[in-house]
Design a protein around this motif. Structure first.
Motif, PDB file in Angstrom:
ATOM      1  N   ARG A 152       0.700  -1.308   0.112  1.00  0.00           N
ATOM      2  CA  ARG A 152      -0.038  -0.066  -0.026  1.00  0.00           C
ATOM      3  C   ARG A 152       0.758   1.016  -0.249  1.00  0.00           C
ATOM      4  O   ARG A 152       0.643   2.196  -0.653  1.00  0.00           O
ATOM      5  N   LEU A 154      -2.380  -3.683  -7.439  1.00  0.00           N
ATOM      6  CA  LEU A 154      -2.392  -3.533  -5.939  1.00  0.00           C
ATOM      7  C   LEU A 154      -3.492  -4.296  -5.514  1.00  0.00           C
ATOM      8  O   LEU A 154      -3.495  -5.055  -4.521  1.00  0.00           O
ATOM      9  N   GLY A 159      -1.517  -0.735 -12.768  1.00  0.00           N
ATOM     10  CA  GLY A 159      -0.638  -0.687 -11.326  1.00  0.00           C
ATOM     11  C   GLY A 159      -1.746  -0.739 -10.032  1.00  0.00           C
ATOM     12  O   GLY A 159      -1.732  -1.525  -9.175  1.00  0.00           O
ATOM     13  N   PHE A 160      -2.835   0.049 -10.441  1.00  0.00           N
ATOM     14  CA  PHE A 160      -4.041  -0.275  -9.194  1.00  0.00           C
ATOM     15  C   PHE A 160      -4.594  -1.666  -9.368  1.00  0.00           C
ATOM     16  O   PHE A 160      -4.677  -2.031  -8.242  1.00  0.00           O
ATOM     17  N   TRP A 212       4.942  -2.069 -11.655  1.00  0.00           N
ATOM     18  CA  TRP A 212       4.090  -0.479 -11.434  1.00  0.00           C
ATOM     19  C   TRP A 212       4.997   0.306 -12.155  1.00  0.00           C
ATOM     20  O   TRP A 212       5.913   0.612 -11.617  1.00  0.00           O
ATOM     21  N   LEU A 216       4.614  -6.607  -7.575  1.00  0.00           N
ATOM     22  CA  LEU A 216       3.867  -5.348  -7.673  1.00  0.00           C
ATOM     23  C   LEU A 216       4.981  -4.025  -7.997  1.00  0.00           C
ATOM     24  O   LEU A 216       4.987  -3.203  -8.735  1.00  0.00           O
ATOM     25  N   TYR A 261       3.813   1.569  -1.166  1.00  0.00           N
ATOM     26  CA  TYR A 261       4.408   1.778  -2.484  1.00  0.00           C
ATOM     27  C   TYR A 261       3.240   2.222  -3.553  1.00  0.00           C
ATOM     28  O   TYR A 261       3.773   3.322  -4.196  1.00  0.00           O
ATOM     29  N   ALA A 262       2.375   1.752  -3.266  1.00  0.00           N
ATOM     30  CA  ALA A 262       1.179   2.243  -4.177  1.00  0.00           C
ATOM     31  C   ALA A 262       0.853   3.714  -4.040  1.00  0.00           C
ATOM     32  O   ALA A 262       0.706   4.379  -4.944  1.00  0.00           O
ATOM     33  N   SER A 263       0.902   4.132  -2.881  1.00  0.00           N
ATOM     34  CA  SER A 263       0.391   5.359  -2.492  1.00  0.00           C
ATOM     35  C   SER A 263       1.676   6.354  -2.984  1.00  0.00           C
ATOM     36  O   SER A 263       1.529   7.535  -3.393  1.00  0.00           O
ATOM     37  N   SER A 298       1.048   6.454  -6.815  1.00  0.00           N
ATOM     38  CA  SER A 298      -0.112   7.040  -7.382  1.00  0.00           C
ATOM     39  C   SER A 298      -0.012   8.625  -6.891  1.00  0.00           C
ATOM     40  O   SER A 298       0.595   9.013  -5.849  1.00  0.00           O
TER      41      SER A 298
END
Length: 189
Positions: free
Chosen positions: A110, A147, A143-144, A187, A183, A112-114, A117
């Motif tokens: 999470r 995730l 990427g989303f 991403w 991921l 990393y995704a934050s 994005s």
């Protein structure tokens, strides 16, 4: 009809128009002007209020995130792989439990995704991610979706009872770390 006209003529002839005077002058003109001005001001205020309240609300703007350059920690994958490996190493050393390892791997995914994005995803559950419809297209959407798949794969080993859930029983911490590494690798901005 002639009787009625004769009676009216008599009444009109009896009125003396020479000495007609108003009983007293009218001094309520100031009050009438004041009431008209207040009514006009109130009407303007209500019109402005109605216009402002009829507009749709603007969504709360998220604080602007600073542009992250090449040297930011989310830019390179090596730092993230070190973090993932650190979780696996601490699990094997007995510093953290299996459940804690999966929780930390999900938190890393999470985070990393934050970083990649424009949305804050650290506190989003799998249900939140499933309800979210990505508005972006291309790489960000891919990427989303990755995730979402990663968090969905990490949920059974993190939360499910191993006695009743095969995925919770058979998934290793290394497998979860591999999912999070995938991921990080896949991403792209």
């Amino acid at each position: 009809m002639s009787i009625t006209l004769a009676a009216i003529d008599g009444i009109v002839a009896g009125i003396k128009l020479d000495d007609l005077k108003p009983a007293q002058p009218f001094d309520g003109a100031g009050m009438i002007v004041t009431v008209l001005v207040v009514a006009l001001a109130l009407a303007c205020l209500l019109t402005v209020l109605a216009i402002m309240l009829s507009k749709p609300r603007r969504p709360r703007s998220q604080p602007a995130r600073p542009h992250r350059g090449v040297h930011h920690e989310t830019s390179g994958t090596k730092a993230w792989h070190r973090r993932i490996d650190d979780v696996v190493d601490r699990f094997h050393a007995g510093e953290i439990s299996r459940d804690q390892a999966f929780a930390q791997l999900a938190a890393l995914a999470r985070a990393y995704a934050s970083g990649m994005s424009e949305d804050t995803m650290e506190t989003q559950t799998l249900s939140d991610l499933n309800r979210t419809v990505p508005t972006s297209t291309g790489r960000a959407k891919a990427g989303f979706m990755l995730l979402r798949q990663t968090i969905a794969a990490l949920y059974p080993p993190e939360f499910a009872d191993e006695r009743y859930n095969d995925a919770a029983r058979t998934t290793s911490v290394e497998q979860g770390a591999e999912w999070v590494s995938t991921l990080v690798e896949r991403w792209r901005r």
